[in-house]
Structure formats: structure tokens, C-alpha cells
Design a protein around this motif. Structure first.
Motif, PDB file in Angstrom:
ATOM      1  N   UNK A 144       0.816  -1.076   0.000  1.00  0.00           N
ATOM      2  CA  UNK A 144      -0.025  -0.098   0.219  1.00  0.00           C
ATOM      3  C   UNK A 144       0.881   1.238  -0.120  1.00  0.00           C
ATOM      4  N   UNK A 145       0.389   2.245  -0.378  1.00  0.00           N
ATOM      5  CA  UNK A 145       0.989   3.649  -0.391  1.00  0.00           C
ATOM      6  C   UNK A 145      -0.246   4.801  -0.330  1.00  0.00           C
ATOM      7  N   UNK A 146       0.744   5.741   0.276  1.00  0.00           N
ATOM      8  CA  UNK A 146      -0.105   7.202   0.502  1.00  0.00           C
ATOM      9  C   UNK A 146       0.329   8.000  -0.802  1.00  0.00           C
ATOM     10  N   UNK A 147      -0.322   8.144  -1.726  1.00  0.00           N
ATOM     11  CA  UNK A 147      -0.065   8.914  -2.702  1.00  0.00           C
ATOM     12  C   UNK A 147      -1.105  10.071  -3.213  1.00  0.00           C
ATOM     13  N   UNK A 148      -0.929  10.473  -4.433  1.00  0.00           N
ATOM     14  CA  UNK A 148      -2.028  11.228  -5.095  1.00  0.00           C
ATOM     15  C   UNK A 148      -2.633  10.470  -6.078  1.00  0.00           C
ATOM     16  N   UNK A 149      -3.686  10.757  -6.504  1.00  0.00           N
ATOM     17  CA  UNK A 149      -4.371   9.999  -7.452  1.00  0.00           C
ATOM     18  C   UNK A 149      -3.737  10.297  -8.788  1.00  0.00           C
ATOM     19  N   UNK A 150      -3.354   9.479  -9.268  1.00  0.00           N
ATOM     20  CA  UNK A 150      -2.504   9.678 -10.754  1.00  0.00           C
ATOM     21  C   UNK A 150      -3.742   9.366 -11.846  1.00  0.00           C
ATOM     22  N   UNK A 151      -3.334   9.801 -12.941  1.00  0.00           N
ATOM     23  CA  UNK A 151      -4.418   9.853 -14.152  1.00  0.00           C
ATOM     24  C   UNK A 151      -4.894   8.496 -14.330  1.00  0.00           C
ATOM     25  N   UNK A 152      -3.633   7.626 -14.377  1.00  0.00           N
ATOM     26  CA  UNK A 152      -3.505   6.224 -14.835  1.00  0.00           C
ATOM     27  C   UNK A 152      -3.441   5.428 -13.555  1.00  0.00           C
ATOM     28  N   UNK A 153      -4.394   4.655 -13.066  1.00  0.00           N
ATOM     29  CA  UNK A 153      -4.112   3.904 -11.928  1.00  0.00           C
ATOM     30  C   UNK A 153      -4.099   2.454 -12.359  1.00  0.00           C
ATOM     31  N   UNK A 154      -4.518   1.936 -13.422  1.00  0.00           N
ATOM     32  CA  UNK A 154      -4.485   0.623 -13.663  1.00  0.00           C
ATOM     33  C   UNK A 154      -5.294  -0.190 -12.860  1.00  0.00           C
ATOM     34  N   UNK A 155      -4.492  -1.227 -12.249  1.00  0.00           N
ATOM     35  CA  UNK A 155      -5.085  -2.381 -11.318  1.00  0.00           C
ATOM     36  C   UNK A 155      -4.903  -2.044 -10.086  1.00  0.00           C
ATOM     37  N   UNK A 156      -4.883  -0.464  -9.909  1.00  0.00           N
ATOM     38  CA  UNK A 156      -4.780   0.121  -8.535  1.00  0.00           C
ATOM     39  C   UNK A 156      -6.400   0.644  -7.869  1.00  0.00           C
ATOM     40  N   UNK A 157      -6.567   0.438  -6.634  1.00  0.00           N
ATOM     41  CA  UNK A 157      -7.918   0.917  -5.947  1.00  0.00           C
ATOM     42  C   UNK A 157      -7.237   1.965  -5.106  1.00  0.00           C
ATOM     43  N   UNK A 158      -8.043   2.693  -4.598  1.00  0.00           N
ATOM     44  CA  UNK A 158      -7.726   3.728  -3.665  1.00  0.00           C
ATOM     45  C   UNK A 158      -8.762   4.367  -2.550  1.00  0.00           C
ATOM     46  N   UNK A 159      -8.376   4.581  -1.557  1.00  0.00           N
ATOM     47  CA  UNK A 159      -9.406   5.252  -0.431  1.00  0.00           C
ATOM     48  C   UNK A 159      -8.856   6.683  -0.128  1.00  0.00           C
ATOM     49  N   UNK A 160      -9.735   7.687  -0.212  1.00  0.00           N
ATOM     50  CA  UNK A 160      -9.202   9.165   0.122  1.00  0.00           C
ATOM     51  C   UNK A 160      -8.886   9.055   1.754  1.00  0.00           C
ATOM     52  N   UNK A 161      -7.577   9.839   1.886  1.00  0.00           N
ATOM     53  CA  UNK A 161      -7.377   9.878   3.300  1.00  0.00           C
ATOM     54  C   UNK A 161      -7.617  11.401   3.849  1.00  0.00           C
ATOM     55  N   UNK A 162      -7.066  12.326   3.047  1.00  0.00           N
ATOM     56  CA  UNK A 162      -7.539  13.656   3.236  1.00  0.00           C
ATOM     57  C   UNK A 162      -7.491  14.459   1.939  1.00  0.00           C
ATOM     58  N   UNK A 163      -7.688  15.727   2.092  1.00  0.00           N
ATOM     59  CA  UNK A 163      -7.719  16.538   1.227  1.00  0.00           C
ATOM     60  C   UNK A 163      -6.953  17.747   1.362  1.00  0.00           C
ATOM     61  N   UNK A 164      -5.810  18.151   0.783  1.00  0.00           N
ATOM     62  CA  UNK A 164      -4.981  19.134   1.042  1.00  0.00           C
ATOM     63  C   UNK A 164      -5.212  20.254   0.052  1.00  0.00           C
ATOM     64  N   UNK A 165      -5.356  21.541   0.676  1.00  0.00           N
ATOM     65  CA  UNK A 165      -5.310  22.852   0.003  1.00  0.00           C
ATOM     66  C   UNK A 165      -3.967  23.230  -0.443  1.00  0.00           C
ATOM     67  N   UNK A 166      -4.150  24.060  -1.786  1.00  0.00           N
ATOM     68  CA  UNK A 166      -2.816  24.586  -2.054  1.00  0.00           C
ATOM     69  C   UNK A 166      -2.733  25.840  -1.371  1.00  0.00           C
TER      70      UNK A 166
END
Length: 296
Positions: A144-166
Motif C-alpha cells: 500500500x502507499x499514501x499517494x496522489x491519485x494519478x491519471x492512470x491507476x491501472x489495477x490500483x484501487x484507492x481510498x481518500x485519506x484527506x484533502x490538501x489545499x494548495x
């Protein structure tokens, strides 16, 4: 023939001297060591060493015996390790990646949660750019990895952890630093740096934001990471939009200001391969909501 005989023989062969081997390697007396070597030679049936006032020299038989003696010791030690490993229950392992910087907020709680449920777990950590972590997940090198959602995730699934403002990042004595918030149009005439393709998600959000507010942003310069950003902002008095968690890395010469109006945001997610059935992963996914925190 006992293993100690082989160890004594190897020690003497390596030292080239009965006295040196006895005193410096085996911490025994020289007469006792000589007796052990004689016992070994009697059991083998041939002389293994020639002794002289200058030390000892292996006979042809001794040289042949030495290689097998080393192998026997190595195999005996390997057998011991195998027995010890078999007697102990296997420790669960979990390979976990973090987008560089995210581990500061998340790792303490992740570590607590996993070790409470899986005592003795071997957590293997790595920190890298989000695209590199995504590739490692797809190759099953990470669980597992804490990452940004990439445009192409392929065989990956994800759960949102938090939303970071810029937020805007700029020199502390910059003219815009006197404002409580900065409107996007105010940076039009400033030196502006864009995150490079090593951080594609942040780069994409920044460009989409300026496009949404009607600003045609065409920055000529890019930065590859936070350290590079600090260097360029300091040396060229540039302005950047970066995730809010990066403020913890900034020196006193650099400050931050929120975006006036609706700020751009991007999600931090816990990503994993869809085929991963690890019970450790299942637990971590069930606790994602409790892991979320506002980056300071």
C-alpha cells in the motif's frame, strides 16, 4: 570429528600460526590448541599442517581439507538458523510507501494501529514521488502507499485519506506577504514556478486552477521537489502554489498565504493493488478515516 576441531583448524590456517590463533582468535592456550589439531589429524589420517619456527603451512591435504571445513561450518550455521526460524512463528511483513513528507503526519498513527493488531510485524517503509510509488504498487513491490491519485491507476484501487489545499509560497519580505490572502491575478507579473512532471498531480491541479479562474499561466521554470522549491524561491524571489503540508519544511525566509476565494485542492489517498488480499491491508483500509488529519 567435532565442529570445534574444524573451527580450530580454520583459525590456525587463517592466522598462519598456532600461537596467534590460540591467543588472538580462540583465546585458549597454545598447547591445548596443538593437541586439538593433532587429534584432528589422527582422525583424518593424514598430516594437515607442517610446523616450523616460522609458523605453520598447510600440506596439500590440508589445503583440500580447508575448503570442505569452511563449507561444513557454513552449513552447520545455516542449519542452526533454519531450526531457529522454524521454531518461531513467521512475522507478518507489510511494505508501505509514503509520498515524501506525508509520513510525518501519518506514520506514527499507522505504526500504532498495525503493531497493536499484529505484534512483531515487519513494516518496510519507503518514501518517493507519487508516480514512483504507484509503479511499485502495480509491480506488487509495495502492499500500500499514501499517494496522489494519478491519471492512470491501472489495477490500483484507492481510498481518500484527506484533502490538501494548495497555498501560495513566497519570500517572507515579498510585497504580497503583507496580504492575508492572495488572489491568483496578483501573481501574473511575478516570477512563478510550476511543479515538474515528477509531481504530475500537483502540476495538473495548479494548471487547472489558473485555467478555471481565466488566467493563461505560462511559467518558464519548474521545480522538482520541496528542497528545489525553497532554493529557487529564495534565490529568485519567485512565487509558487504548493500543498499546505509543505509549510513544515520552510525556513523563516519563506512564508505562505492562503488563496483568496476557493482554493485548489488535491486528495491524498491510500492506494493498493486490487488483487492484494493481505489482512494487514484490510485493517489499514478500515482505519483510513481515523488516519486523516489536517497537515500543520
Amino acid at each position: 570429528m567435532e565442529l570445534r576441531h574444524l573451527r580450530y583448524f580454520i583459525a590456525v590456517a587463517d592466522a598462519g600460526s598456532l600461537t596467534v590463533a590460540a591467543e588472538q582468535k580462540l583465546h585458549t592456550s597454545q598447547p591445548s590448541l596443538s593437541r586439538q589439531i593433532r587429534d584432528l589429524e589422527q582422525e583424518v589420517g593424514v598430516a594437515l599442517m607442517n610446523r616450523s619456527v616460522h609458523g605453520v603451512e598447510l600440506t596439500p591435504a590440508g589445503k583440500a581439507f580447508l575448503d570442505h571445513a569452511r563449507m561444513a561450518i557454513h552449513q552447520a550455521e545455516a542449519a542452526k538458523e533454519a531450526a531457529l526460524s522454524a521454531a518461531q512463528p513467521a512475522k507478518p511483513t507489510f511494505a508501505l510507501g509514503f509520498l515524501s513528507g506525508a509520513e510525518i503526519d501519518l506514520l506514527p498513527e499507522v505504526d500504532r494501529v498495525l503493531r497493536a493488531a499484529f505484534p512483531g510485524i515487519d513494516i518496510r517503509l519507503s518514501s518517493d514521488y507519487s508516480p514512483a510509488l504507484a509503479k511499485a504498487l502495480m509491480r506488487r513491490k509495495l502492499d500500500a502507499a499514501f499517494i496522489r491519485r494519478e491519471e492512470t491507476m491501472g489495477e490500483l484501487a484507492s481510498r481518500r485519506v484527506r484533502t490538501d489545499p494548495l497555498i501560495f509560497v513566497l519570500p517572507s519580505d515579498h510585497r504580497l506577504a503583507s496580504q492575508t490572502a492572495i488572489a491568483p491575478e496578483e501573481v501574473l507579473n511575478e516570477m512563478f514556478y510550476l511543479p515538474s512532471k515528477s509531481a504530475p498531480a500537483v502540476r495538473r491541479i495548479v494548471l487547472e486552477y489558473f485555467n478555471r479562474v481565466g488566467i493563461d499561466l505560462k511559467p518558464e521554470h519548474e521545480v522538482h521537489n520541496v528542497v528545489h522549491a525553497i532554493s529557487m524561491i529564495t534565490s529568485t524571489r519567485a512565487v509558487m502554489l504548493l500543498p499546505a503540508y509543505t509549510k513544515r519544511y520552510l525556513p523563516e525566509t519563506i512564508t505562505t498565504r492562503p488563496v483568496m476565494g476557493e482554493a485548489p485542492t488535491l486528495d491524498l489517498v491510500l492506494a493498493y493493488h486490487k488483487a492484494n488480499t493481505s489482512p494487514v491491508l484490510k485493517l489499514l483500509l478500515s482505519r483510513v478515516g481515523k488516519l486523516a488529519g489536517t497537515p500543520s
